[in-house]
Each structure stands twice: as C-alpha cells, then as structure tokens.
Scaffold this active site. Structure first.
Site, PDB file in Angstrom:
ATOM      1  N   PHE A   4     -10.591  -4.492  11.285  1.00 34.19           N
ATOM      2  CA  PHE A   4     -11.539  -4.487  10.159  1.00 34.19           C
ATOM      3  C   PHE A   4     -10.839  -5.030   8.921  1.00 34.19           C
ATOM      4  O   PHE A   4      -9.623  -5.177   8.917  1.00 34.19           O
ATOM      5  CB  PHE A   4     -12.107  -3.084   9.887  1.00 34.19           C
ATOM      6  CG  PHE A   4     -11.087  -2.021   9.633  1.00 34.19           C
ATOM      7  CD1 PHE A   4     -10.460  -1.357  10.690  1.00 34.19           C
ATOM      8  CD2 PHE A   4     -10.720  -1.668   8.338  1.00 34.19           C
ATOM      9  CE1 PHE A   4      -9.495  -0.359  10.450  1.00 34.19           C
ATOM     10  CE2 PHE A   4      -9.784  -0.667   8.103  1.00 34.19           C
ATOM     11  CZ  PHE A   4      -9.173  -0.030   9.171  1.00 34.19           C
ATOM     12  N   TYR A  17       0.771  -1.247   0.000  1.00 32.61           N
ATOM     13  CA  TYR A  17       0.000   0.000   0.000  1.00 32.61           C
ATOM     14  C   TYR A  17       0.807   1.305   0.000  1.00 32.61           C
ATOM     15  O   TYR A  17       0.236   2.366  -0.215  1.00 32.61           O
ATOM     16  CB  TYR A  17      -0.986  -0.011   1.177  1.00 32.61           C
ATOM     17  CG  TYR A  17      -2.034  -1.087   1.018  1.00 32.61           C
ATOM     18  CD1 TYR A  17      -3.076  -0.943   0.111  1.00 32.61           C
ATOM     19  CD2 TYR A  17      -1.956  -2.282   1.736  1.00 32.61           C
ATOM     20  CE1 TYR A  17      -4.024  -1.947  -0.063  1.00 32.61           C
ATOM     21  CE2 TYR A  17      -2.913  -3.283   1.568  1.00 32.61           C
ATOM     22  CZ  TYR A  17      -3.936  -3.104   0.672  1.00 32.61           C
ATOM     23  OH  TYR A  17      -4.870  -4.088   0.483  1.00 32.61           O
TER      24      TYR A  17
HETATM   25  C1  LIG Z   1      -2.602  -7.825  -2.975  1.00 30.69           C
HETATM   26  C2  LIG Z   1      -3.446  -7.885  -4.246  1.00 30.69           C
HETATM   27  C3  LIG Z   1      -4.792  -7.215  -3.985  1.00 30.69           C
HETATM   28  C4  LIG Z   1      -2.678  -7.134  -5.346  1.00 30.69           C
HETATM   29  O1  LIG Z   1      -3.497  -7.047  -6.516  1.00 30.69           O
HETATM   30  P1  LIG Z   1      -2.862  -6.832  -7.990  1.00 30.69           P
HETATM   31  O2  LIG Z   1      -3.983  -6.551  -8.897  1.00 30.69           O
HETATM   32  O3  LIG Z   1      -1.954  -7.961  -8.289  1.00 30.69           O
HETATM   33  O4  LIG Z   1      -1.994  -5.525  -7.774  1.00 30.69           O
HETATM   34  P2  LIG Z   1      -1.423  -4.603  -8.972  1.00 30.69           P
HETATM   35  O5  LIG Z   1      -1.214  -5.422 -10.195  1.00 30.69           O
HETATM   36  O6  LIG Z   1      -2.265  -3.382  -9.114  1.00 30.69           O
HETATM   37  O7  LIG Z   1      -0.030  -4.238  -8.328  1.00 30.69           O
HETATM   38  C5  LIG Z   1       0.448  -2.937  -8.194  1.00 30.69           C
HETATM   39  C6  LIG Z   1       1.882  -3.032  -7.756  1.00 30.69           C
HETATM   40  O8  LIG Z   1       1.931  -3.594  -6.443  1.00 30.69           O
HETATM   41  C7  LIG Z   1       2.791  -4.726  -6.438  1.00 30.69           C
HETATM   42  N1  LIG Z   1       2.188  -5.711  -5.553  1.00 30.69           N
HETATM   43  C8  LIG Z   1       0.908  -6.105  -5.574  1.00 30.69           C
HETATM   44  N2  LIG Z   1       0.709  -7.030  -4.622  1.00 30.69           N
HETATM   45  C9  LIG Z   1       1.881  -7.194  -3.991  1.00 30.69           C
HETATM   46  C10 LIG Z   1       2.291  -8.011  -2.919  1.00 30.69           C
HETATM   47  N3  LIG Z   1       1.436  -8.857  -2.321  1.00 30.69           N
HETATM   48  N4  LIG Z   1       3.577  -7.921  -2.508  1.00 30.69           N
HETATM   49  C11 LIG Z   1       4.423  -7.080  -3.135  1.00 30.69           C
HETATM   50  N5  LIG Z   1       4.086  -6.274  -4.164  1.00 30.69           N
HETATM   51  C12 LIG Z   1       2.832  -6.344  -4.582  1.00 30.69           C
HETATM   52  C13 LIG Z   1       2.811  -5.204  -7.871  1.00 30.69           C
HETATM   53  O9  LIG Z   1       3.950  -5.954  -8.143  1.00 30.69           O
HETATM   54  C14 LIG Z   1       2.753  -3.928  -8.632  1.00 30.69           C
HETATM   55  O10 LIG Z   1       4.034  -3.335  -8.650  1.00 30.69           O
HETATM   56  P3  LIG Z   1       4.591  -2.613  -9.960  1.00 30.69           P
HETATM   57  O11 LIG Z   1       3.609  -1.490 -10.215  1.00 30.69           O
HETATM   58  O12 LIG Z   1       5.942  -2.144  -9.549  1.00 30.69           O
HETATM   59  O13 LIG Z   1       4.570  -3.647 -11.024  1.00 30.69           O
HETATM   60  C15 LIG Z   1      -3.674  -9.340  -4.705  1.00 30.69           C
HETATM   61  O14 LIG Z   1      -2.417  -9.941  -4.915  1.00 30.69           O
HETATM   62  C16 LIG Z   1      -4.468 -10.184  -3.718  1.00 30.69           C
HETATM   63  O15 LIG Z   1      -5.682 -10.265  -3.822  1.00 30.69           O
HETATM   64  N6  LIG Z   1      -3.770 -10.833  -2.753  1.00 30.69           N
HETATM   65  C17 LIG Z   1      -4.422 -11.745  -1.790  1.00 30.69           C
HETATM   66  C18 LIG Z   1      -5.405 -11.053  -0.867  1.00 30.69           C
HETATM   67  C19 LIG Z   1      -4.775  -9.891  -0.121  1.00 30.69           C
HETATM   68  O16 LIG Z   1      -3.683  -9.986   0.417  1.00 30.69           O
HETATM   69  N7  LIG Z   1      -5.507  -8.773  -0.098  1.00 30.69           N
HETATM   70  C20 LIG Z   1      -5.087  -7.578   0.598  1.00 30.69           C
HETATM   71  C21 LIG Z   1      -5.793  -7.514   1.900  1.00 30.69           C
HETATM   72  S1  LIG Z   1      -5.205  -6.152   2.880  1.00 30.69           S
END
Ligand SMILES: CC(C)(COP(=O)(O)OP(=O)(O)OC[C@H]1O[C@@H](n2cnc3c(N)ncnc32)[C@H](O)[C@@H]1OP(=O)(O)O)[C@@H](O)C(=O)NCCC(=O)NCCS
Length: 400
Positions: free
Chosen positions: A400, A126
């Site tokens: 939350f 984030y």
């Molecule tokens: C975390 C999550 C929402 C990321 O979604 P996503 O669509 O893959 O994210 P994006 O493609 O928009 O990524 C944006 C950037 O963040 C990075 N990023 C996203 N998730 C990441 C993670 N878990 N760890 C490290 N970097 C991450 C991406 O590599 C990307 O970086 P870049 O712009 O340098 O290439 C998804 O992996 C997910 O659903 N994870 C499991 C559930 C979870 O953890 N939800 C969050 C709850 S707080």
C-alpha cells in the site's frame, strides 16, 4: 509552523492531493480515465493536507485507510495504514512532514486505533515519529528451466485463470483465512480497489489465477509477463497468497508450468518462504534483495501489548515515547498477559524499538548489542527473547 494549516481534505480535494503525491514520487500525472479507479481506492476523510496560509496552495499530504494487523497468537488490533505521503519538492525540510505525521498520529489516537503502519520509500524518514521496522521481506528470482517440484511436494488443488474483476470478490472473502501470520493486514474494499487501479497501470496483460482446494478458494496469484524478442520471457509475480501447503505448492506447480517463461520474479515475499525446499534444485531460487517491509508505530502501547500472547517467564519493560507521553511507563509481560505495573523495570526501550520486537522481527537481546534496549537485570533480555518469539518470522504481504 504558523504559515501552514493541516486539515482533513474534503472529497473534492482528493485528486489534487493524489496529483501532489504522484509528483513527489516523480510519477506521471493522473489521467481522467484513471481517476475513477483511483478514487475508489481512497477512503473519505482519511487524507490530510497542508496548505500555505498566504497562497492557499497545497504543499503536503498524507493519507491512510482503516485496517487491522495480525499479532502473535492470532489476535488483531486496529491499524491506520499510512500511504501517499509527500511534500512538494520546493517546500521540503521545513517541518511539513513532521506536522502531518503528528496530526495523523493524534487523529489515529482519537479514533482509538492501536497502531499505524507504512512502507517507507526511504528508511531514514519515519523512526523519529516512533515507527520501527516490524517485518522484513525478500525479492527472489526463479530460474524456471532448473526449477522442478520434488516428488513429495503437495499435489495441490485446481488452478483456474479468471477474470480479475470477478475473481477479486472471491479472493477478498477468502483472504482473512490467509492473513494469519503476524504482521499481515486486513484488506478493506478500498485496498482491493487500489489493487485494481494499480494493475490497470501495468503495461502488458495481467493474469489472475485462483487455487481451489477441498474447502473452496484457498489461494490466488496475479502476474504480468515481459516478453522481449528475442529472449525468454519473465513472469512477474505481483501477488501470491496461500492458506496452506496445498495452495502454495499448487500455485507454484502452475506458475512453473506456464509456457515460454525463462524466469519468474517475486517481490516482497516472506524471508522464510520455503520455495527452495519445494524444488529438486534449491539453487533455482536466488534471493535478489532483502529489505525493511512494514514500519509499525504503536499508538496505544498498553492495548498492543495486551493483544498478543507470550510464552516463558515474565519480564518488566519500561517504554519511552516522545509523542504520546501516555504510553510511557512500565509493563509486566508474561504468559498471563501484559499489564501496567509499578515494579522496577528490567529492560528499557523506546516505542520505535518496541515496534521492532513486538511481532518478532528482532530479538531484544540483539538490540541490547546495539544499545537500543538497555538491560538492567542480567538475563532479562534473554527472557524477553522467549516472550516475544514467534513460530514464523512476521510478514506484511500487503502493498500500500
Ligand atoms: C520524505 C518527505 C515527505 C519529507 O518531507 P519534509 O517536509 O521535508 O520533512 P520534514 O521537514 O518534516 O523533516 C523532518 C526531519 O526528517 C528529515 N528527513 C525528511 N526526509 C528525509 C529523507 N528523505 N531522508 C533523510 N531525512 C529526512 C529532515 O531532515 C528532518 O530532520 P531534522 O528534524 O533533524 O531537521 C519529502 O521529502 C518527500 O515528499 N519526499 C519524496 C516522496 C517520498 O519519499 N514520500 C514518502 C513516501 S513513504
């Protein structure tokens, strides 16, 4: 990203979005029995979904509920509490979360929310969206056989075991008087419904206790117990809130008196919660983890800075913000308040770094050492340390 559409979900789409979110956490699907309780925890028009244009499939979601956050000095500002963020595992790393985060922050800004907050599943996600660690928390365990309250511990009031459903209404009414520490959140009705839904998924029985002092309800706790046989039982403290020392000591006096318990575990407690010093043997308490708690995104920097109080000599800071250019600029902070200024900046920092200092989680001079705060005027960081300091470390205390 032209092959996706981000939009606010209608009420009849909420179950699908929650199912998607559960799957991203590798959690069990929602049962028909569970759904009404979970639905009661969702505010309408606060869930976003990303749909694929060609297949129409929902591939990502994020929701929020409307809350407020306590700032140093006791004021508060409107905050969007972000949760249920997930992207379908076969559609990750192609910008879906980025679309969701930007859309959600724009929507918060349009509705005049001053900040956004979340608890992060992973700490690398984030920061790029302007969130910074604004509070810390710790997990600890208490060895009950060693833990005795000191003789000078406050006596506490009356502790009653209650029916959870009827107790929660009284807790909700009493809670604002407990949410005085910087970083604590207002809990709308849906948050309490979410607690009910969450507790309904506990394997064993859940016990609710209320503490009453001279002025009525001033504390409460919720716990479950694991009782392996053979072996001593563990009391898992799910929630404990106390408006003052009588309630804090009274609730712990009760918890330590529950029969058959060998250990108490407590999660996401304040770093400085003085349980060790309430006991004759401080080593009865062991911190098992310390971690980032609330991630804060300041959506309206001028409003957030103006809503807290400052002590000490003024400092001019310059803030950068890659998402909201309107936040960028210089702010003059001092005991008289915070206002925009044309005077030269003494410190430079980005909006995510500002989130780490605004509640007092970090001192600006520590962040000079990391390169996250750039000091132009020698001594300005130390002045800023004093301005941003808080009597107690910030704590969120709301899951939350
Ligand atoms: C975390 C999550 C929402 C990321 O979604 P996503 O669509 O893959 O994210 P994006 O493609 O928009 O990524 C944006 C950037 O963040 C990075 N990023 C996203 N998730 C990441 C993670 N878990 N760890 C490290 N970097 C991450 C991406 O590599 C990307 O970086 P870049 O712009 O340098 O290439 C998804 O992996 C997910 O659903 N994870 C499991 C559930 C979870 O953890 N939800 C969050 C709850 S707080």
């Amino acid at each position: 990203m032209t092959d996706h559409e981000v939009r606010t979900l209608a009420d009849d789409e909420l179950r699908a979005s929650q199912e998607l979110f559960r799957a991203t956490l590798h959690a069990k699907p929602i049962t028909d029995d569970e759904w009404p309780r979970l639905r009661a925890a969702l505010q309408s028009a606060r869930s976003l979904g990303v749909h694929e244009v060609d297949s129409g499939a929902l591939i990502g979601t994020a929701r929020s509920f409307d809350s407020a956050i306590t700032l140093p000095g006791g004021g508060d500002v409107a905050l969007g509490a972000v949760t249920s963020v997930g992207v379908r595992a076969d559609r990750t790393r192609r910008g879906v979360l980025t679309e969701l985060m930007h859309a959600q922050l724009r929507e918060f800004a349009d509705r005049g929310l001053v900040a956004a907050g979340l608890h992060a599943s992973e700490s690398a996600i984030y920061g790029r969206f302007g969130y910074g660690i604004a509070t810390w928390a710790r997990d600890y365990t208490v060895d009950v056989r060693r833990a005795k309250l000191r003789q000078d511990a406050p006596a506490g009031g009356r502790v009653n075991i209650e029916n959870l459903d009827s107790a929660m209404e009284r807790w909700a009414a009493a809670y604002p008087a407990m949410a005085t520490r910087p970083g604590m959140l207002a809990r709308p009705d849906e948050w309490w419904a979410g607690l009910r839904s969450h507790l309904g998924r506990e394997e064993g029985p859940v016990t609710a206790v209320t503490h009453e002092g001279a002025g009525g309800v001033d504390g409460f706790a919720v716990y479950s117990v694991d009782r392996p046989r053979p072996g001593s039982a563990t009391l898992n403290l799910i929630e404990l809130q106390a408006a003052g020392p009588e309630a804090f000591a009274g609730l712990w006096r009760y918890l330590l008196s529950v029969d058959l318990i060998g250990e108490i575990t407590a999660s996401a407690r304040p770093l400085d919660e003085p349980l060790e010093l309430l006991l004759t043997d401080p080593r009865a308490v062991s911190t098992t983890a310390q971690f980032d708690d609330l991630w804060l995104r300041i959506v309206d920097v001028a409003a957030a800075l103006a809503a807290r109080t400052y002590e000490g000599e003024p400092v001019v800071i310059e803030v950068t913000d890659p998402v909201f250019p309107g936040n960028e600029g210089r702010y003059d902070l001092g005991p008289d308040g915070a206002v925009r200024t044309d005077r030269p900046a003494e410190l430079h920092l980005s909006v995510d770094t500002l989130a780490t200092v605004v509640l007092g989680a970090w001192r600006p001079s520590q962040l000079v050492d990391t390169g996250r705060v750039r000091e132009v005027t020698p001594g300005a960081a130390l002045r800023a340390d004093r301005l941003f300091s808080t009597p107690a470390p910030p704590w969120c205390g709301t899951f939350f």
